[in-house]
Design a protein around this motif. Structure first.
Motif, PDB file in Angstrom:
ATOM      1  N   THR A   1       0.863  -1.174   0.000  1.00 29.92           N
ATOM      2  CA  THR A   1       0.000   0.000   0.000  1.00 29.92           C
ATOM      3  C   THR A   1       0.903   1.229   0.000  1.00 29.92           C
ATOM      4  O   THR A   1       1.875   1.303   0.733  1.00 29.92           O
ATOM      5  CB  THR A   1      -0.882  -0.001   1.254  1.00 29.92           C
ATOM      6  OG1 THR A   1      -0.042  -0.125   2.394  1.00 29.92           O
ATOM      7  CG2 THR A   1      -1.845  -1.173   1.232  1.00 29.92           C
ATOM      8  N   ARG A   2       0.584   2.194  -0.868  1.00 29.65           N
ATOM      9  CA  ARG A   2       1.499   3.314  -1.005  1.00 29.65           C
ATOM     10  C   ARG A   2       0.789   4.644  -0.780  1.00 29.65           C
ATOM     11  O   ARG A   2      -0.436   4.728  -0.829  1.00 29.65           O
ATOM     12  CB  ARG A   2       2.195   3.290  -2.361  1.00 29.65           C
ATOM     13  CG  ARG A   2       1.304   3.564  -3.530  1.00 29.65           C
ATOM     14  CD  ARG A   2       1.989   3.178  -4.827  1.00 29.65           C
ATOM     15  NE  ARG A   2       1.183   3.558  -5.963  1.00 29.65           N
ATOM     16  CZ  ARG A   2       1.349   4.695  -6.640  1.00 29.65           C
ATOM     17  NH1 ARG A   2       2.286   5.542  -6.304  1.00 29.65           N
ATOM     18  NH2 ARG A   2       0.559   4.983  -7.652  1.00 29.65           N
ATOM     19  N   ARG A   3       1.604   5.642  -0.546  1.00 28.56           N
ATOM     20  CA  ARG A   3       1.089   6.968  -0.269  1.00 28.56           C
ATOM     21  C   ARG A   3       0.593   7.609  -1.558  1.00 28.56           C
ATOM     22  O   ARG A   3       1.312   8.311  -2.261  1.00 28.56           O
ATOM     23  CB  ARG A   3       2.196   7.833   0.345  1.00 28.56           C
ATOM     24  CG  ARG A   3       1.704   9.165   0.888  1.00 28.56           C
ATOM     25  CD  ARG A   3       2.873  10.075   1.144  1.00 28.56           C
ATOM     26  NE  ARG A   3       3.711   9.620   2.237  1.00 28.56           N
ATOM     27  CZ  ARG A   3       5.028   9.829   2.311  1.00 28.56           C
ATOM     28  NH1 ARG A   3       5.660  10.445   1.349  1.00 28.56           N
ATOM     29  NH2 ARG A   3       5.717   9.395   3.350  1.00 28.56           N
ATOM     30  N   SER A   4      -0.648   7.306  -1.911  1.00 25.38           N
ATOM     31  CA  SER A   4      -1.268   7.934  -3.072  1.00 25.38           C
ATOM     32  C   SER A   4      -2.747   7.856  -2.799  1.00 25.38           C
ATOM     33  O   SER A   4      -3.209   6.967  -2.085  1.00 25.38           O
ATOM     34  CB  SER A   4      -0.932   7.182  -4.347  1.00 25.38           C
ATOM     35  OG  SER A   4      -1.682   5.992  -4.421  1.00 25.38           O
TER      36      SER A   4
ATOM     37  N   GLU B   1       6.334   5.694  -1.246  1.00 26.31           N
ATOM     38  CA  GLU B   1       5.851   6.008  -2.595  1.00 26.31           C
ATOM     39  C   GLU B   1       5.880   4.810  -3.536  1.00 26.31           C
ATOM     40  O   GLU B   1       5.468   4.928  -4.687  1.00 26.31           O
ATOM     41  CB  GLU B   1       6.674   7.166  -3.184  1.00 26.31           C
ATOM     42  CG  GLU B   1       8.091   6.812  -3.608  1.00 26.31           C
ATOM     43  CD  GLU B   1       9.121   6.886  -2.476  1.00 26.31           C
ATOM     44  OE1 GLU B   1       8.737   6.741  -1.289  1.00 26.31           O
ATOM     45  OE2 GLU B   1      10.307   7.088  -2.782  1.00 26.31           O
ATOM     46  N   CYS B   2       6.379   3.657  -3.036  1.00 25.02           N
ATOM     47  CA  CYS B   2       6.520   2.475  -3.889  1.00 25.02           C
ATOM     48  C   CYS B   2       5.386   1.490  -3.662  1.00 25.02           C
ATOM     49  O   CYS B   2       5.168   1.049  -2.539  1.00 25.02           O
ATOM     50  CB  CYS B   2       7.847   1.776  -3.607  1.00 25.02           C
ATOM     51  SG  CYS B   2       9.253   2.695  -4.237  1.00 25.02           S
ATOM     52  N   GLY B   3       4.694   1.132  -4.732  1.00 27.98           N
ATOM     53  CA  GLY B   3       3.639   0.130  -4.628  1.00 27.98           C
ATOM     54  C   GLY B   3       4.114  -1.257  -5.038  1.00 27.98           C
ATOM     55  O   GLY B   3       3.367  -2.224  -4.917  1.00 27.98           O
TER      56      GLY B   3
ATOM     57  N   SER C   1       9.609   0.272  -6.833  1.00 30.71           N
ATOM     58  CA  SER C   1       9.206   1.395  -7.695  1.00 30.71           C
ATOM     59  C   SER C   1       7.741   1.711  -7.433  1.00 30.71           C
ATOM     60  O   SER C   1       7.024   0.894  -6.864  1.00 30.71           O
ATOM     61  CB  SER C   1       9.421   1.042  -9.165  1.00 30.71           C
ATOM     62  OG  SER C   1       8.662  -0.091  -9.498  1.00 30.71           O
ATOM     63  N   PRO C   2       7.318   2.904  -7.836  1.00 28.51           N
ATOM     64  CA  PRO C   2       5.908   3.243  -7.621  1.00 28.51           C
ATOM     65  C   PRO C   2       4.971   2.223  -8.285  1.00 28.51           C
ATOM     66  O   PRO C   2       3.996   1.791  -7.678  1.00 28.51           O
ATOM     67  CB  PRO C   2       5.770   4.629  -8.265  1.00 28.51           C
ATOM     68  CG  PRO C   2       7.144   5.221  -8.146  1.00 28.51           C
ATOM     69  CD  PRO C   2       8.087   4.063  -8.353  1.00 28.51           C
ATOM     70  N   HIS C   3       5.285   1.826  -9.521  1.00 28.83           N
ATOM     71  CA  HIS C   3       4.428   0.893 -10.250  1.00 28.83           C
ATOM     72  C   HIS C   3       5.204  -0.370 -10.612  1.00 28.83           C
ATOM     73  O   HIS C   3       6.425  -0.368 -10.632  1.00 28.83           O
ATOM     74  CB  HIS C   3       3.845   1.577 -11.480  1.00 28.83           C
ATOM     75  CG  HIS C   3       3.028   2.776 -11.105  1.00 28.83           C
ATOM     76  ND1 HIS C   3       1.779   2.656 -10.537  1.00 28.83           N
ATOM     77  CD2 HIS C   3       3.311   4.087 -11.149  1.00 28.83           C
ATOM     78  CE1 HIS C   3       1.312   3.873 -10.279  1.00 28.83           C
ATOM     79  NE2 HIS C   3       2.213   4.762 -10.632  1.00 28.83           N
ATOM     80  N   ARG C   4       4.469  -1.440 -10.917  1.00 26.77           N
ATOM     81  CA  ARG C   4       5.135  -2.732 -10.966  1.00 26.77           C
ATOM     82  C   ARG C   4       5.902  -3.028 -12.246  1.00 26.77           C
ATOM     83  O   ARG C   4       6.872  -3.774 -12.218  1.00 26.77           O
ATOM     84  CB  ARG C   4       4.123  -3.853 -10.693  1.00 26.77           C
ATOM     85  CG  ARG C   4       3.039  -4.038 -11.724  1.00 26.77           C
ATOM     86  CD  ARG C   4       2.032  -5.061 -11.219  1.00 26.77           C
ATOM     87  NE  ARG C   4       0.962  -5.339 -12.157  1.00 26.77           N
ATOM     88  CZ  ARG C   4      -0.123  -4.599 -12.297  1.00 26.77           C
ATOM     89  NH1 ARG C   4      -0.296  -3.518 -11.566  1.00 26.77           N
ATOM     90  NH2 ARG C   4      -1.053  -4.938 -13.183  1.00 26.77           N
ATOM     91  N   ARG C   5       5.479  -2.460 -13.371  1.00 27.23           N
ATOM     92  CA  ARG C   5       6.119  -2.859 -14.630  1.00 27.23           C
ATOM     93  C   ARG C   5       7.622  -2.595 -14.616  1.00 27.23           C
ATOM     94  O   ARG C   5       8.438  -3.462 -14.967  1.00 27.23           O
ATOM     95  CB  ARG C   5       5.444  -2.161 -15.826  1.00 27.23           C
ATOM     96  CG  ARG C   5       5.999  -2.613 -17.176  1.00 27.23           C
ATOM     97  CD  ARG C   5       5.016  -2.410 -18.303  1.00 27.23           C
ATOM     98  NE  ARG C   5       3.734  -3.016 -17.989  1.00 27.23           N
ATOM     99  CZ  ARG C   5       3.452  -4.304 -18.140  1.00 27.23           C
ATOM    100  NH1 ARG C   5       4.371  -5.123 -18.618  1.00 27.23           N
ATOM    101  NH2 ARG C   5       2.267  -4.767 -17.811  1.00 27.23           N
TER     102      ARG C   5
END
Lengths: 154, 78, 154, 78
Positions: free
Chosen positions: A41-44, C30-32, C106-110
């Motif tokens: 879970t992220r800060r967004s 900030e990383c999901g 990273s924020p997103h997984r790709r």
């Protein structure tokens, strides 16, 4: 366990996820690669609030059934993968904690990477799961939602 | 009389998670649900997918006492 | 740490690898997504013996230098990745134990998946490391060897 | 006199991991190493890459006392 000795481990529960436990479980003498995806879970916020935690809700039975289907399709596409685990947490999850963990082991690394990525992509599209954003003074359903699709269409 | 399962935003709009509703088809059960839970639920239902016993279903599908009709609003897992 | 607050953690040592420690370290608000690759020693032999463990040998300084270069190139290609760790064990490693662990958040997984796969592919091609197969009555260099290439050519 | 670093199978063939060998160029240092360590080492050297101070090098490159010549046989990490 299937005829080749391969095993799936699917779980939807309120307990904190333990990636290291799943990685140990996925370790096999014939496997040189273990790929783990932790979705934290992220800060967004999709609702514009200062979110402190997320709350996940589902039907455990329906969600676990779909996860098993995701793994079955992954095994068709990457027949060499050995152990596959998909665990999703429900209930309240603090920011920075994992909400979903996927582990895939295989003799070689390419299929472990591809199958793990396939599993998380398809879990996101095809598993019944709803996320509330929770902030100090309230909560609301995440706006980052999309129609559920069948695993074979995902 | 079929079991109806209301998930996520559908559960919140209906105020219950599961219930039993009269109806010979999926469409009839859902109309019964709108009558019972009102217009907020109806809005959620419009954007939801319907499964019967864990599989996608049409509104025409016949249902009986052993069947579970699930209302699945847009999902946001992972 | 670079100007964006991103950090690398590179280590070549005899101590057992702890993937869970690296995953915790890579967790950022900030990383999901956190993707982990564990390369475990597996029951296979290039020398035809009943191998029980592997023995890795390198120059720690040269190997760590190349790993830092691998991460630098990954950050050029996937600018959104945040924490990147590459740990490689040396000395004797029993079958089934990890010899290399790579973690990318990273924020997103790709980008986490792609960068993690790039890192292990490039570590295998471009980092100085030699593996002996060890069996109860002897040992020999692995025959699964290839010319080392520069990180930018990998 | 440059430092020479012998890694993996090159270390085994030479019997030492590092050493100091005369030579004004990489090529001269490597010829000195073959003289000192013999034909098994020479066979390993034929399939090895050479780095100077951590960077790929040619045999013509000039080297001095501060330089480290590393002999890297085919690698098998990970």
């Amino acid at each position: 366990m299937d005829a080749k000795g391969n095993v799936d481990w699917v779980e939807v529960a309120e307990t904190p996820l333990e990636a290291d436990l799943l990685e140990q479980w996925a370790t096999r003498p014939e496997c040189g690669a273990i790929v783990t995806f932790c979705g934290t879970t992220r800060r967004s916020s999709s609702t514009g609030h200062d979110v402190t935690e997320l709350e996940y809700e589902t039907s455990v039975e329906l969600a676990e059934g779909r996860m098993r289907e995701v793994i079955a399709v992954a095994r068709e596409r990457w027949p060499d993968i050995v152990a596959v685990a998909i665990h999703h947490r429900i209930g309240r999850v603090l920011l920075g904690q994992p909400a979903v963990v996927i582990v895939v082991s295989s003799p070689h690394r390419r299929e472990a990477f591809e199958a793990a990525q396939y599993c998380i992509d398809t879990v996101k599209k095809g598993v019944p799961m709803w996320k509330r954003e929770v902030w100090p003074t309230g909560s609301a359903w995440s706006q980052e939602a999309h129609d559920i699709v069948s695993v074979h269409d995902a | 009389m079929s079991r109806i399962l209301l998930l996520g935003p559908a559960r919140e709009a209906a105020g219950v998670r599961d219930d039993h509703i009269e109806g010979a088809t999926v469409g009839e059960v859902l109309r019964g649900a709108v009558d019972r839970y009102g217009s907020t639920f109806e809005e959620v239902l419009k954007v939801s997918k319907i499964w019967v016993n864990g599989e996608p279903s049409s509104r025409e599908q016949a249902v009986g006492p052993q069947d579970e009709v699930a209302v699945l609003p847009p999902v946001s897992g992972g």
